[in-house]
Design a protein around this motif. Structure first.
Motif, PDB file in Angstrom:
ATOM      1  N   GLN A 138      -2.719   5.734  -0.220  1.00  0.00           N
ATOM      2  CA  GLN A 138      -3.773   4.785   0.156  1.00  0.00           C
ATOM      3  C   GLN A 138      -3.984   4.743   1.665  1.00  0.00           C
ATOM      4  N   TRP A 139      -2.896   4.825   2.426  1.00  0.00           N
ATOM      5  CA  TRP A 139      -3.053   4.913   3.881  1.00  0.00           C
ATOM      6  C   TRP A 139      -3.812   6.191   4.247  1.00  0.00           C
ATOM      7  N   THR A 180     -13.324  -3.241   3.310  1.00  0.00           N
ATOM      8  CA  THR A 180     -13.257  -2.135   2.359  1.00  0.00           C
ATOM      9  C   THR A 180     -12.426  -2.586   1.172  1.00  0.00           C
ATOM     10  N   THR A 181     -12.715  -2.025   0.019  1.00  0.00           N
ATOM     11  CA  THR A 181     -11.982  -2.353  -1.199  1.00  0.00           C
ATOM     12  C   THR A 181     -11.022  -1.225  -1.531  1.00  0.00           C
ATOM     13  N   ILE A 182      -9.756  -1.565  -1.738  1.00  0.00           N
ATOM     14  CA  ILE A 182      -8.735  -0.575  -2.073  1.00  0.00           C
ATOM     15  C   ILE A 182      -8.445  -0.668  -3.568  1.00  0.00           C
ATOM     16  N   THR A 210      -6.026   7.795   2.472  1.00  0.00           N
ATOM     17  CA  THR A 210      -7.435   7.652   2.119  1.00  0.00           C
ATOM     18  C   THR A 210      -8.183   6.810   3.144  1.00  0.00           C
ATOM     19  N   LEU A 211      -7.593   5.702   3.573  1.00  0.00           N
ATOM     20  CA  LEU A 211      -8.217   4.869   4.598  1.00  0.00           C
ATOM     21  C   LEU A 211      -8.464   5.653   5.881  1.00  0.00           C
ATOM     22  N   LEU A 224       0.827  -1.207   0.000  1.00  0.00           N
ATOM     23  CA  LEU A 224       0.000   0.000   0.000  1.00  0.00           C
ATOM     24  C   LEU A 224       0.860   1.256   0.000  1.00  0.00           C
ATOM     25  N   GLY A 280     -12.691   7.938   3.621  1.00  0.00           N
ATOM     26  CA  GLY A 280     -12.272   6.583   3.965  1.00  0.00           C
ATOM     27  C   GLY A 280     -13.022   6.082   5.177  1.00  0.00           C
TER      28      GLY A 280
END
Length: 284
Positions: free
Chosen positions: A25-26, A282-284, A28-29, A21, A35
């Motif tokens: 992406q971190w 959740t989908t990344i 956004t989560l 990741l 997220g």
């Protein structure tokens, strides 16, 4: 999950590979609108050391990886137990630079051996060149020059609990300029890896109020390493006696520290809650 209001996304990195990741992406989560939302993200992985049961990595809301998180370590224990990943008690977990010992109590409280505080400037890291200083009992305090008018005594005690902390004493934590001043302290050039800014109000010799502006996350409802750092700083200043009840905006933590024995800093023991709020995918 949350530990005294300091909230986390906890991910199982044992049964799935999340090592690729990106920082974005971190971010956004951790984003509370786009997220899931969290102060930090904890990634539980297989241990790489023979003396540990697990490893976990910590990512701040800004996507940056950091060394240590006290409240997160308690949530790690609750996660491992609830997900049936281990029935060992205590557990040993590998973090960036050390191995922590964590114990679950029957009342649901989690006890964490946070290791010994670090005072050597090069290991914090902290550069005190050019800073005014003063001695307060066993601790040297440093004046941080900030690009704003001084509203109170801004001398700080500096130490590491596996991550760097600058702790200052305030008369009223509720009115302390945490949000106004915290970002400037976090980014102060004396701290090459940035720093967590703690604001401590003494209630009595065994009780404090605390707010912390966390590096990469902003002010959180609680900060476990910040509570440890504040208590160590208060004891070194001759203001506190172990154990100390730390009141944060999200709940209470208990911190015990035996000081220095024959010049060697003893380990800090932190006890507090860890709560699962919800589970999902959740989908990344």
């Amino acid at each position: 999950m949350h530990g005294a209001g300091n909230d986390f996304i906890v991910l199982n990195g044992i049964d799935q590979d999340l090592s690729g990741l990106t920082r974005e992406q971190w971010q956004t989560l951790a984003h509370r609108q786009f997220g899931i939302g969290a102060d930090q993200i904890l990634l539980v992985e297989k241990a790489t050391r023979a003396d540990a049961d697990f490893k976990y990595r910590i990512f701040n809301a800004d996507g940056g990886e950091v060394e240590q998180c006290g409240n997160g370590s308690r949530c790690f224990v609750r996660f491992v137990i609830d997900q049936n990943l281990s029935d060992k008690n205590p557990l040993r977990v590998e973090v960036a630079h050390t191995v922590l010992t964590l114990k679950s109590h029957p009342d649901g409280q989690i006890e964490v051996d946070m290791g010994a505080p670090i005072f050597e400037h090069s290991h914090i890291p902290f550069n005190s060149n050019g800073l005014a200083s003063m001695q307060k009992f066993h601790e040297t305090l440093y004046a941080l020059s900030l690009d704003m008018p001084a509203t109170h005594d801004s001398f700080v005690g500096v130490l590491s609990m596996g991550n760097p902390h600058a702790v200052q004493l305030v008369s009223d934590v509720a009115s302390a300029p945490v949000l106004e001043e915290g970002p400037s302290i976090e980014q102060h050039p004396a701290f090459p890896n940035r720093v967590n800014a703690g604001y401590m109000q003494i209630v009595n010799r065994n009780e404090i109020q605390l707010r912390v502006y966390e590096r990469g996350a902003g002010e959180t409802l609680a900060c476990g390493t910040g509570a440890c750092a504040a208590v160590v700083s208060g004891i070194r200043r001759g203001l506190l006696d172990s154990p100390v009840r730390v009141h944060t905006r999200g709940g209470d933590l208990q911190i015990a520290w035996g000081g220095l024995v024959n010049g060697i800093a003893q380990n800090v023991i932190m006890t507090g809650p860890a709560v699962t709020v919800f589970e999902g995918k959740t989908t990344i």
